[in-house]
Scaffold this motif. Sequence first.
Motif, short mmCIF file in Angstrom:
data_model
loop_
_atom_site.label_atom_id
_atom_site.label_comp_id
_atom_site.label_asym_id
_atom_site.label_seq_id
_atom_site.Cartn_x
_atom_site.Cartn_y
_atom_site.Cartn_z
N SER A 33 0.83 -1.22 0.00
CA SER A 33 0.00 0.00 0.00
C SER A 33 0.86 1.26 0.00
N LEU A 34 2.13 1.14 0.36
CA LEU A 34 3.03 2.29 0.40
C LEU A 34 3.84 2.42 -0.89
N TYR A 35 3.53 1.58 -1.88
CA TYR A 35 4.27 1.62 -3.15
C TYR A 35 4.19 3.00 -3.78
N LYS A 36 5.35 3.50 -4.24
CA LYS A 36 5.40 4.79 -4.91
C LYS A 36 5.92 4.60 -6.33
N PRO A 37 5.11 4.92 -7.33
CA PRO A 37 5.57 4.79 -8.71
C PRO A 37 6.65 5.82 -9.03
N SER A 38 7.45 5.52 -10.03
CA SER A 38 8.45 6.49 -10.47
C SER A 38 7.75 7.75 -10.98
N LYS A 39 8.36 8.89 -10.74
CA LYS A 39 7.81 10.14 -11.23
C LYS A 39 7.92 10.20 -12.75
N THR A 40 6.94 10.84 -13.37
CA THR A 40 7.02 11.08 -14.81
C THR A 40 8.25 11.92 -15.09
N LYS A 41 9.00 11.51 -16.12
CA LYS A 41 10.27 12.18 -16.41
C LYS A 41 10.26 12.70 -17.84
N VAL A 42 10.58 13.97 -18.00
CA VAL A 42 10.70 14.60 -19.31
C VAL A 42 12.01 15.37 -19.35
N ASP A 43 12.89 15.00 -20.25
CA ASP A 43 14.17 15.69 -20.43
C ASP A 43 14.36 16.03 -21.89
N LYS A 44 15.11 17.11 -22.13
CA LYS A 44 15.40 17.51 -23.51
C LYS A 44 16.88 17.81 -23.66
N GLY A 45 17.36 17.72 -24.88
CA GLY A 45 18.76 18.04 -25.14
C GLY A 45 19.11 17.85 -26.60
N LEU A 46 20.33 18.21 -26.94
CA LEU A 46 20.86 17.97 -28.28
C LEU A 46 21.65 16.66 -28.26
N GLU A 47 21.48 15.85 -29.29
CA GLU A 47 22.22 14.60 -29.37
C GLU A 47 22.82 14.44 -30.76
N TRP A 48 24.10 14.13 -30.77
CA TRP A 48 24.82 13.88 -32.02
C TRP A 48 24.97 12.37 -32.18
N ALA A 49 24.51 11.83 -33.30
CA ALA A 49 24.62 10.41 -33.60
C ALA A 49 25.66 10.24 -34.70
N GLN A 50 26.84 9.73 -34.31
CA GLN A 50 28.00 9.64 -35.20
C GLN A 50 28.14 8.24 -35.79
N LEU A 51 28.17 8.16 -37.11
CA LEU A 51 28.42 6.88 -37.78
C LEU A 51 29.90 6.53 -37.60
N ILE A 52 30.19 5.37 -36.95
CA ILE A 52 31.58 5.01 -36.70
C ILE A 52 31.99 3.72 -37.41
N VAL A 53 31.03 2.89 -37.80
CA VAL A 53 31.31 1.71 -38.63
C VAL A 53 30.26 1.66 -39.72
N ASP A 54 30.71 1.56 -40.97
CA ASP A 54 29.79 1.52 -42.11
C ASP A 54 30.22 0.39 -43.04
N GLU A 55 29.77 -0.81 -42.72
CA GLU A 55 30.11 -2.00 -43.50
C GLU A 55 28.83 -2.64 -44.03
N ASP A 56 28.96 -3.59 -44.93
CA ASP A 56 27.80 -4.19 -45.57
C ASP A 56 26.92 -4.92 -44.55
N ASP A 57 27.52 -5.57 -43.55
CA ASP A 57 26.76 -6.34 -42.57
C ASP A 57 26.85 -5.78 -41.16
N LYS A 58 27.46 -4.60 -41.00
CA LYS A 58 27.56 -3.99 -39.67
C LYS A 58 27.55 -2.47 -39.78
N ILE A 59 26.68 -1.86 -39.00
CA ILE A 59 26.60 -0.40 -38.90
C ILE A 59 26.65 -0.05 -37.42
#
Length: 301
Positions: A54-80
Motif C-alpha cells: 500500500s506504500l508503493y510509490k511509482p516512479s515520477k514522470t520524467k521529461v528531459d530535452k537536449g541535443l544529441e549527435w549520432a556519429q556513424l563510426i562503422v559503415d560496412e555491408d553487414d555492420k553499422i
Amino acid sequence: MKTPLYFLIVLFVSGPIIAQKQKKKQDINAIKSMCGCYEVTFNFAETFHYSNDSLYKPSKTKVDKGLEWAQLIVDEDDKISIQHLLQVGDPSAPHIVKHWRQDWLYQNTDLYTYNANNTWSYTNLPADKVKGQWTQKVYQVDDSPRYEGSSSWVHVDGKSFWENTADAPLPRREYTTRSDYNLTVRGNRQEITEYGWLHDQDNAKVIREPGKEDIVLAKEKGYNTYVKVDDGQCAAAANWWKKNADKWALVRTKWDQVYGRNKDLTLAEKVDHKVLYKYLFDEGYEDQAKINQVIESFVKN
C-alpha cells in the motif's frame, strides 16, 4: 542457344536474390538515417503498477530535452555502428557526454541476453532463425553491454520501423533511485519519421529470482522523439568525437575480445568502490594496456 526454359529458371532463381538485396538496402538506409544532429525529448511515465504494498510509490514522470549527435563510426555491408553523444549546458561552451551506442549486425547469430544481476547469457541462434534480420546491440556509456535482440526491419505503407522485445538492465534514471526490481523487459520500436525518428517503448519492471517465475511490478511507457536539426548545432559534439575516437576504438577492441569468447558474462558493478565508466572517462586511460587491464578487472567469469 538458350531456351525460354533457361530464362525462366534464371528469373526464378535471381528474383528472390534481387528482392533480398533491395530490402537490405532499404534497411541500411533506415538505420543510417538515424545519424546526425537531433533535438531529443525523453518521455517516461509509469502507467500501471501491480504491487500489493500500500506504500508503493511509482516512479515520477520524467521529461528531459537536449541535443544529441549520432556519429556513424562503422559503415560496412553487414555492420553499422552509431555512437550517440549528448551536448548539454551553455550553448557557447557546451559539455559533451558520451552516451549510448547502437550496433546493427545483419543475420547475426551470436547474442548476449541479459539475465538480471549484471549477468548476460550467451546464445547462438540457428542461421535460419535470423535470415534477413538485423540484431540491434545496445551498449552502456563505457561500451559494456546493455541489451540486444534480432528482428526484421519493416517497410510498409510509407513507414520504416524495427520492433523487438529484450531483457535489459535498469536504466540509469531508475537504478539510482529504485532497488525494488532488477530487470526491465523492453518493448522497443524504432521508427523513421518525417521529423527524424522515434524510439517508442512499452516496458515492464520485473523482479527476477533464480528458480521462480518473474513478477511484473509495474509497466512503463517511453516515448523519445529525435527531431532532426542542422548538423552545425552539434559541432561541439562532432569535434569532441574527432579528438576522442581513437581512445574509444581501443575500448571497443577490448570489449570485442571479451564478447568473442562466446560464453556467459558476469560483470562486477564496482572495482575498488568505483564503476567502470569513471575509470574509462579518466584521461589516465588512453593506451590499450591500461584499458585492457581495467576492463578485465570487471569481468568476473
